[in-house]
Design an enzyme around this catalytic site. Structure first.
Site, PDB file in Angstrom:
ATOM      1  N   CYS A 114       0.827  -1.209   0.000  1.00  0.00           N
ATOM      2  CA  CYS A 114       0.000   0.000   0.000  1.00  0.00           C
ATOM      3  C   CYS A 114       0.866   1.266   0.000  1.00  0.00           C
ATOM      4  CB  CYS A 114      -0.985  -0.056   1.171  1.00  0.00           C
ATOM      5  SG  CYS A 114      -2.316   1.139   0.977  1.00  0.00           S
ATOM      6  N   GLU A 119      -1.760  -8.752   4.386  1.00  0.00           N
ATOM      7  CA  GLU A 119      -1.704  -9.145   5.802  1.00  0.00           C
ATOM      8  C   GLU A 119      -3.079  -9.353   6.428  1.00  0.00           C
ATOM      9  OE1 GLU A 119      -1.106  -6.268   4.464  1.00  0.00           O
ATOM     10  OE2 GLU A 119      -1.300  -4.564   5.827  1.00  0.00           O
ATOM     11  N   HIS A 156      -3.696  -5.235   0.591  1.00  0.00           N
ATOM     12  CA  HIS A 156      -3.145  -5.633   1.892  1.00  0.00           C
ATOM     13  C   HIS A 156      -3.108  -7.151   2.055  1.00  0.00           C
ATOM     14  CE1 HIS A 156      -2.801  -1.717   3.916  1.00  0.00           C
ATOM     15  NE2 HIS A 156      -3.779  -1.367   3.096  1.00  0.00           N
TER      16      HIS A 156
END
Ligand code: XMP
Length: 538
Positions: free
Chosen positions: A85, A182, A180
């Site tokens: 990002c 994660e 993202h």
């Protein structure tokens, strides 16, 4: 430390810790540091030859609003770098590409098409289009975007509204994604991070809690030598695991002090003593300070004031015990170390990025400043570990699963679960009601998952409401207190949903509490999420 490591530079995203947790789940050691560390610091960090890669996190800010950049050394070390990002945008900006602000924010679910058969995405996909393009289901949250690739980079993935959603320079092993990986909403996120860390960086997967015990024991022995350690045992997971680990390392050089403030759960004090003094044969001093705590809390109803009183008294009692132990000559020179169950998220937060401007909603930390006041050195054997790792370590050390996988319990205990003024009468009623709730949560199993509702909730407890309501029992009228049941599901305790407990479970709990706990005639269920409510009621 002899582990390969990944450096995660934190640009201030809410989810940076998740990157670290995902990396640790691949059994690779990693550390999170603020993005404003210097290039010299980065080179120093890499000097032991163990740094295998760098991850640049996201940020809540725009590249235009802030001038946070990765230290140049990151791109000069010759190790792979992954930008996420904001991390992608700063990588593009720093290496000669272009980033532009966008009128529309992209937020939420997106489908990303993979291009270019990069080492990062090869073979990783959720589905493929009829034309044969690999597609990923991801979670995006950004305004700005990269509009021109830096020299040497090729396109790695795209979405309809974000033509450059990922880029790669495979010669230098620099990769970046706008989404993202994660967060769990990105279905292949863990696979992608695993690919980066294990295959592209080639990091050894040697961060394993079972093996960590030996290393941690060695380190404690070196640090402590033949000196004495004192530890405040609270019954919580962190202090319990710290105690078990330190006891494994130095045995009787450790003395645990267990302060019972009268605001513990039912039989908690006895359970802690039974485990540590009884089974582990550790030296534990139990201090019954409930009269002192309840006395000082009398007449006080403001939550923050209650927290401050409990925190201050805890420090006073602990200090007095430490002095007493010293005077009694237990051990040869009295404790010179204070052990604490500080864990890695506390370390990250306290050393955190300069830009954090969080307001205090509740003051959670009660024992800060204690080591200085006592003139003791700090021993924090869990400061490298995330909560999941602390739990694994606890089990590996032989602590009962039930203890190690217990829901978190706040330092001020029932003090913040009795609304307003705390009284012994209220605490006694609450303890019994809460024990019933927890017992039933442990008994009820969800058929779909095979798990108990205790394991399906992140935190569950009972709150005492000091108001009376009318009821009827047998032929008589009752006029008694009310309790609220609270059960939430959350992954980080920053946001939480109230748990959709089965009606049968609620029914059983309610009926048992009202029948078994004289003094309570009404049970309610809290259906508020966080935000805007908090998990605890105070
Ligand atoms: P809230 O109520 O802020 O709680 O949504 C988030 C998590 O923090 C715990 N909590 C505390 N822990 N001292 C603690 O050690 C405190 O004063 C305290 N207040 C809340 C709460 O139990 C939940 O897990």
């Amino acid at each position: 430390m002899q582990h390969d490591k990944i450096l995660i530079l934190d640009f201030g995203s809410q989810v940076t810790q998740l990157i670290a947790r995902r990396v640790r789940e691949t059994h690779v050691y990693c550390e999170v540091h603020p993005c404003d560390v210097s290039s010299d610091w980065v080179r120093q960090f890499a000097a032991d030859g163990k740094l295998k890669g760098v991850i640049l996190s996201g940020s809540h800010a725009s590249v235009y609003e802030v001038d946070d950049r990765a230290p140049d050394a990151v791109f000069e070390l010759g190790v792979p770098v992954l930008g996420i990002c904001y991390g992608m945008q700063t990588m593009a900006a720093q290496l000669g590409g272009k980033v532009e602000g966008s009128h529309s924010r992209e937020f939420g679910y997106a489908e990303v098409r993979a291009h270019g058969h990069t080492a990062l995405l090869k073979g990783i996909e959720d589905f493929s289009t009829p034309e044969g393009h690999g597609m990923l289901k991801v979670w995006m949250s950004h305004g700005d975007k990269v509009t021109e690739l830096p020299p040497g980079f090729k396109l790695m993935c795209s979405t309809g509204s974000c033509p450059i959603a990922g880029m790669a320079d495979e010669t230098r092993r620099f990769y970046a994604v706008q989404f993202h990986p994660e967060v769990t909403h990105t279905v292949q996120g863990a696979a992608l991070l695993n690919r980066f860390v294990r295959e592209i960086c080639g990091a050894q997967a040697d961060w394993i809690m079972r093996d960590h015990i030996e290393e941690a024991v060695q380190k404690i022995r070196e640090q402590v030598g033949d000196e004495e350690v004192i530890l405040g045992l609270s019954g919580g997971v962190d202090s319990s695991v710290a105690a078990a680990l330190i006891h494994r390392a130095i045995g009787d050089q450790l003395t645990c002090v267990f302060v019972d403030h009268g605001l513990l759960r039912l039989n908690e004090g006895d359970m802690v003593m039974d485990m540590f003094a009884g089974k582990l044969h550790a030296k534990v001093v139990r201090v019954d300070a409930s009269d002192l705590f309840l006395g000082e809390l009398a007449g006080v109803s403001e939550p923050e004031q209650k927290r401050k009183i409990i925190g201050r008294l805890f420090v006073d009692v602990f200090k007095a015990e430490a002095e007493k132990l010293k005077a009694s000559g237990q051990g040869h020179k009295g404790a010179t170390f204070l052990a604490q169950g500080t864990i890695y998220p506390d370390v990250i937060e306290s050393g955190g990025a300069k830009s954090k401007k969080a307001v205090t909603i509740k003051s959670h930390h009660n024992v800060g400043g204690l080591p200085e006041q006592l003139g003791l050195k700090l021993l924090e054997p869990l400061r490298d570990l995330f909560k999941d790792e602390v739990r694994e370590l606890g089990v590996a050390l032989g602590l009962p699963r039930e203890m190690v996988y217990r829901h978190p319990f706040p330092g001020p205990g029932l003090g913040v679960r009795i609304l307003g003024e705390v009284k012994k009468e209220y605490a006694d009623l609450l303890r019994r009601a809460d024990a019933i709730f927890i017992e039933e949560l442990r008994k009820f199993t969800d058929e779909a998952t095979g798990k108990t509702w205790y394991d399906l909730t992140s935190q569950a407890f009972t709150v005492f409401l000091p108001v009376k309501s009318v009821g009827v029992m047998g032929d008589g009228r009752t006029y008694d207190y009310v309790v609220a049941l609270r059960a939430v599901q959350t992954s980080d305790f920053m946001t939480a949903d109230w748990a959709e407990l089965p009606y049968a479970l609620l029914k059983k709990v309610s009926s048992r509490i009202i029948n078994e706990v004289r003094g309570i005639n009404r049970v309610t269920y809290d259906v508020s999420s966080k935000p805007p409510a908090t998990i605890e009621w105070e």
